[in-house]
Enzyme design. Structure first.
Site, mmCIF file in Angstrom:
data_model
loop_
_atom_site.group_PDB
_atom_site.id
_atom_site.type_symbol
_atom_site.label_atom_id
_atom_site.label_comp_id
_atom_site.label_asym_id
_atom_site.label_seq_id
_atom_site.Cartn_x
_atom_site.Cartn_y
_atom_site.Cartn_z
ATOM 1 N N LYS A 53 -2.569 4.249 10.871
ATOM 2 C CA LYS A 53 -2.141 3.166 11.764
ATOM 3 C C LYS A 53 -0.968 3.630 12.632
ATOM 4 O O LYS A 53 -0.928 3.370 13.835
ATOM 5 C CB LYS A 53 -1.748 1.922 10.948
ATOM 6 C CG LYS A 53 -2.956 1.177 10.422
ATOM 7 C CD LYS A 53 -2.616 0.099 9.405
ATOM 8 C CE LYS A 53 -3.920 -0.490 8.841
ATOM 9 N NZ LYS A 53 -3.728 -1.432 7.745
ATOM 10 N N GLN A 97 0.649 -4.051 4.015
ATOM 11 C CA GLN A 97 -0.537 -3.337 3.540
ATOM 12 C C GLN A 97 -0.953 -3.883 2.163
ATOM 13 O O GLN A 97 -0.144 -3.901 1.238
ATOM 14 C CB GLN A 97 -0.229 -1.831 3.476
ATOM 15 C CG GLN A 97 -1.428 -0.957 3.178
ATOM 16 C CD GLN A 97 -2.483 -0.990 4.284
ATOM 17 O OE1 GLN A 97 -2.187 -0.919 5.463
ATOM 18 N NE2 GLN A 97 -3.738 -1.118 3.884
ATOM 19 N N ASP A 120 -2.476 -9.316 11.598
ATOM 20 C CA ASP A 120 -3.661 -9.213 10.732
ATOM 21 C C ASP A 120 -4.445 -10.524 10.731
ATOM 22 O O ASP A 120 -5.595 -10.564 10.309
ATOM 23 C CB ASP A 120 -3.233 -8.897 9.284
ATOM 24 C CG ASP A 120 -3.416 -7.427 8.922
ATOM 25 O OD1 ASP A 120 -4.175 -6.734 9.637
ATOM 26 O OD2 ASP A 120 -2.808 -6.990 7.938
#
Ligand code: NDP
Length: 287
Positions: A53, A97, A120
């Protein structure tokens, strides 16, 4: 006849190039998009995802920073970090994460992220927005699938879409996005009786189970669009999807490979959501 292969890597490159231009435009207005990634513990796969990422961010002109916490970190330490990032004007997107170590409450952590930085799309507010057709940040994996369909001019309206898997990060939002575009949607789970009966009726079949090769050629309608979200590591170290690619590609009309299908799209959509968050922040300062 063999299926048309949907090349996720190529589509991802095109989409990234388009959004890089948007990031450059923002930078000219002194807003460099910024993403903060929080990682807790030493899950090897998570470490690789975070590294990928960060690399992808730098390629499209996004500033990124990683906040690493040890496996035994306290939830409050992480919540304090998120609070500071919520207030940081240089950070437009925050992601934590997953999975988190067992002492953490997933929902508490996710809902502590400011809604306008939740790139997200997992915050309850953003999930509600998606359910009601007012999407703020579409969750990255199903968003990537929708873009793949669109870029291949695959119609969704009126089609029967079958989604296998009902996780909060893939299956459920996938079903909602297909529904929003006018598909008739069926969701199957591990509790579904006679799965092939449903998969065989799918014009668009999206599979996200984490079960290697579970969808075989006999389970697929000839000419169907087959999207394989699964990423599984086999004992020999190779990656494979949830679809038995070699046999299904002889039946399907379109198919995504693993690797090189949905995977590259997921990271790409995270970059898009981060740039979008920065554009919105810039628009707020312009007002
Ligand atoms: P989860 O384990 O959270 O969910 C799996 C889902 O599949 C569950 O809803 C489960 O049903 C269902 N399922 C399991 N076995 C069967 C079966 N035999 N028949 C029907 N349904 C079944 O996984 P995720 O959704 O997080 O991930 C799914 C896969 O996608 C994984 O391989 C993961 O690595 C991959 N992934 C890939 C991404 C990408 O970028 N390409 C991003 C995210 C995930 P039930 O709820 O009843 O248990």
């Amino acid at each position: 006849m063999s299926a048309h292969i949907i090349n996720g890597k190529k589509i991802a490159e095109l989409v990234r190039a388009e959004w890089k231009l948007r990031a450059e435009k923002l930078a000219q207005l002194s807003t460099k998009p910024g993403l903060a990634v929080i990682i807790i513990g030493n899950n090897a796969a998570s470490g690789i995802y975070v590294k990928n990422k960060v690399k992808a961010c730098s390629e499209v002109g996004i500033y990124s920073e990683v906040h690493s916490f040890p496996e035994n970190a306290l939830q409050d330490e992480v919540l304090n970090c998120i609070q500071a990032l919520n207030k940081n004007p240089n950070i437009h997107g925050i992601l934590v994460q997953l999975p988190l170590p067992p002492q953490f409450e997933n929902n508490r952590v996710i809902t502590s992220i400011a809604v306008e930085k939740d790139v997200d799309g997992f915050h309850f507010y953003n999930v509600g927005a998606l359910v009601t057709g007012n999407v703020v940040f579409p969750p990255c994996t199903p968003y990537g699938v929708m873009v793949m369909l669109e870029r291949n001019h695959i119609p969704v309206e009126g089609q029967h879409a079958v989604v296998v898997g009902r996780s909060n990060i893939v299956g459920k939002p996938m079903a909602l996005m297909l529904l929003e575009k006018g598909a008739t949607v069926t969701i199957c789970t591990s509790k579904t009786r006679d799965l092939p009966q449903f998969t065989k009726k799918a014009d668009i079949l999206v599979v996200a189970t984490g079960k290697p090769h579970m969808i075989t050629a006999e389970m697929v309608k000839p000419g169907a669009v087959v999207i394989d979200v699964g990423i599984n590591r086999l004992p020999d170290g190779k990656l494979c999807g949830d679809v038995d690619y070699d046999t299904v590609k002889e039946v399907a009309g379109y198919i995504t490979p693993v690797p090189g299908g949905v995977g590259p799209m997921t990271i790409t959509m995270l970059l898009c959501n981060t740039i979008l968050a920065a554009e919105r922040a810039q628009a707020r300062t312009d007002r």
